[in-house]
Design a protein around this motif. Structure first.
Motif, mmCIF file in Angstrom:
data_model
loop_
_atom_site.group_PDB
_atom_site.id
_atom_site.type_symbol
_atom_site.label_atom_id
_atom_site.label_comp_id
_atom_site.label_asym_id
_atom_site.label_seq_id
_atom_site.Cartn_x
_atom_site.Cartn_y
_atom_site.Cartn_z
ATOM 1 N N UNK A 38 39.251 12.062 9.191
ATOM 2 C CA UNK A 38 38.020 11.818 8.432
ATOM 3 C C UNK A 38 38.250 10.807 7.318
ATOM 4 N N UNK A 39 39.438 10.871 6.701
ATOM 5 C CA UNK A 39 39.737 9.913 5.639
ATOM 6 C C UNK A 39 39.813 8.489 6.188
ATOM 7 N N UNK A 40 40.391 8.329 7.369
ATOM 8 C CA UNK A 40 40.487 6.994 7.964
ATOM 9 C C UNK A 40 39.109 6.466 8.364
ATOM 10 N N UNK A 41 38.236 7.355 8.854
ATOM 11 C CA UNK A 41 36.871 6.933 9.171
ATOM 12 C C UNK A 41 36.163 6.450 7.906
ATOM 13 N N UNK A 42 36.330 7.197 6.822
ATOM 14 C CA UNK A 42 35.717 6.820 5.551
ATOM 15 C C UNK A 42 36.281 5.490 5.054
ATOM 16 N N UNK A 43 37.588 5.326 5.198
ATOM 17 C CA UNK A 43 38.230 4.084 4.773
ATOM 18 C C UNK A 43 37.694 2.893 5.561
ATOM 19 N N UNK A 44 37.518 3.078 6.861
ATOM 20 C CA UNK A 44 37.015 1.985 7.678
ATOM 21 C C UNK A 44 35.559 1.655 7.404
ATOM 22 N N UNK A 45 34.760 2.671 7.118
ATOM 23 C CA UNK A 45 33.325 2.453 6.929
ATOM 24 C C UNK A 45 33.015 1.724 5.632
ATOM 25 N N UNK A 46 33.704 2.077 4.552
ATOM 26 C CA UNK A 46 33.376 1.527 3.239
ATOM 27 C C UNK A 46 34.508 0.617 2.764
ATOM 28 N N UNK A 47 34.301 -0.680 2.897
ATOM 29 C CA UNK A 47 35.314 -1.605 2.441
ATOM 30 C C UNK A 47 35.209 -2.954 3.102
#
Length: 337
Positions: A140-149
């Protein structure tokens, strides 16, 4: 009556045109009569009067009617271009960049470097700032990292038309392979966009520190340390994979005809490469210098030797070979198309 007929024959255009005007006002079925074209009406009226002097005014008007041509309906714009059409558009984009002056390319690249840095800072502020999630739910953290940035950074670059070195590795190479640009133009674009992006990233680092936006100092140090701990080959291969997907994002945004299509075309490849841990040289021009200013134990020379050089070389292979060369083989001159 004879005198009236004589007048009618001597002035057929004026009499018949006036009669047509009166009759068109009285008519209750204008759609059936069609559109009387002024350029043809005088000649048609005169010929009718000469050939049929006994016709009534209404009959002459009906005989002078020119049918309305069918309306031409424009074909709808396709949601996406075909791969072959997209490649041609990529080549045209490379031609445009090849003909852009060095000074303009450099200045536009400074802005492009700042845009990518904004995306990198957003990634530090959101995806890299979730220590609890990084321990309990890495996916989930990697998905969040990919989505916002970084998708945000490339949105800005693509929709404002500024310069990005990693995209230019594909566009300029495609133009050269198709014989539409030369190696001198390619070198000019690559060099000016690369160092312009670097200046923009360092300028953004200075702005963030001067503004006191250092709440992301701890994740910045961690990111800089992790990126400079890679071996040369690891950084090189990750650079190939990263820019292959970046250039696919440029390809998909070029193919799409709507803003929503361009957004989606950028979002999926960029968020994916970030989540998978690939390396992008221009993003690292912000990530690692910012980490150094926040206290990471390395120098700029060490950053260049351990990360920037191998990642840049990998990015060149990813854009120039994996996208430009292969698609020239599929749709362009290398494949005999």
């Amino acid at each position: 009556m004879a005198f009236g007929q004589c007048l009618l024959v001597r002035s057929p255009v004026a009499t018949t045109s006036a009669a047509c005007s009166r009759t068109s006002v009285r008519s209750t079925q204008p759609a059936q009569r069609g559109l009387v074209l002024p350029s043809l009406r005088k000649a048609v009226d005169s010929r009718i009067v000469r050939q049929n002097p006994s016709l009534s005014e209404t009959a002459r008007c009906n005989a002078a009617v020119v049918p309305t041509p069918p309306a031409v309906v424009a074909a709808p714009t396709p949601a996406m271009l075909t791969p072959a059409e997209t490649y041609e558009k990529i080549v045209q984009g490379g031609i445009k960049k090849a003909n852009t002056s060095a000074s303009k390319t450099f200045i536009m690249a400074i802005v492009g470097g700042m845009f990518i840095s904004f995306g990198a800072l957003l990634a530090l502020s959101v995806g890299f700032s979730c220590p609890g999630m990084m321990q309990s739910n890495v996916g989930a953290q990697k998905i969040l990292l990919g989505m916002f940035g970084l998708p945000f950074g490339l949105f800005l670059v693509m929709n404002t038309g500024v310069e990005l070195f990693t995209g230019n590795t594909a566009l300029l190479t495609a133009a050269v392979l198709e014989g539409k640009a030369n190696m001198g133009q390619l070198a000019k674009s690559w060099i000016c966009s690369y160092f312009g992006n670097f200046v923009g990233a360092l300028l953004c680092v200075w702005c963030i520190n001067t503004a006191g936006l250092t709440a992301t100092a701890n994740p910045a140090i961690g990111v800089a340390t992790a990126k400079t701990s890679l071996t040369f080959m690891q950084a090189f291969i990750r650079g190939i994979l990263a820019n292959w997907l970046v250039c696919v994002a440029v390809w998909m945004a070029t193919a799409a005809s709507s803003m929503s299509g361009k957004v989606l075309g950028i979002f999926i490849p960029i968020s994916s490469f970030v989540a998978m841990g690939f390396e992008h040289s221009i993003a690292n021009m912000f990530f690692i210098p910012f980490g150094i200013t926040c206290g990471a134990g390395m120098t700029m020379a060490g950053f260049c030797a351990s990360n920037l050089i191998p990642v840049t070389l990998g990015n060149i292979v990813g854009g120039a070979f994996c996208l430009a060369t292969l698609n020239s083989l599929f749709f362009g001159k290398l494949g005999g198309n």
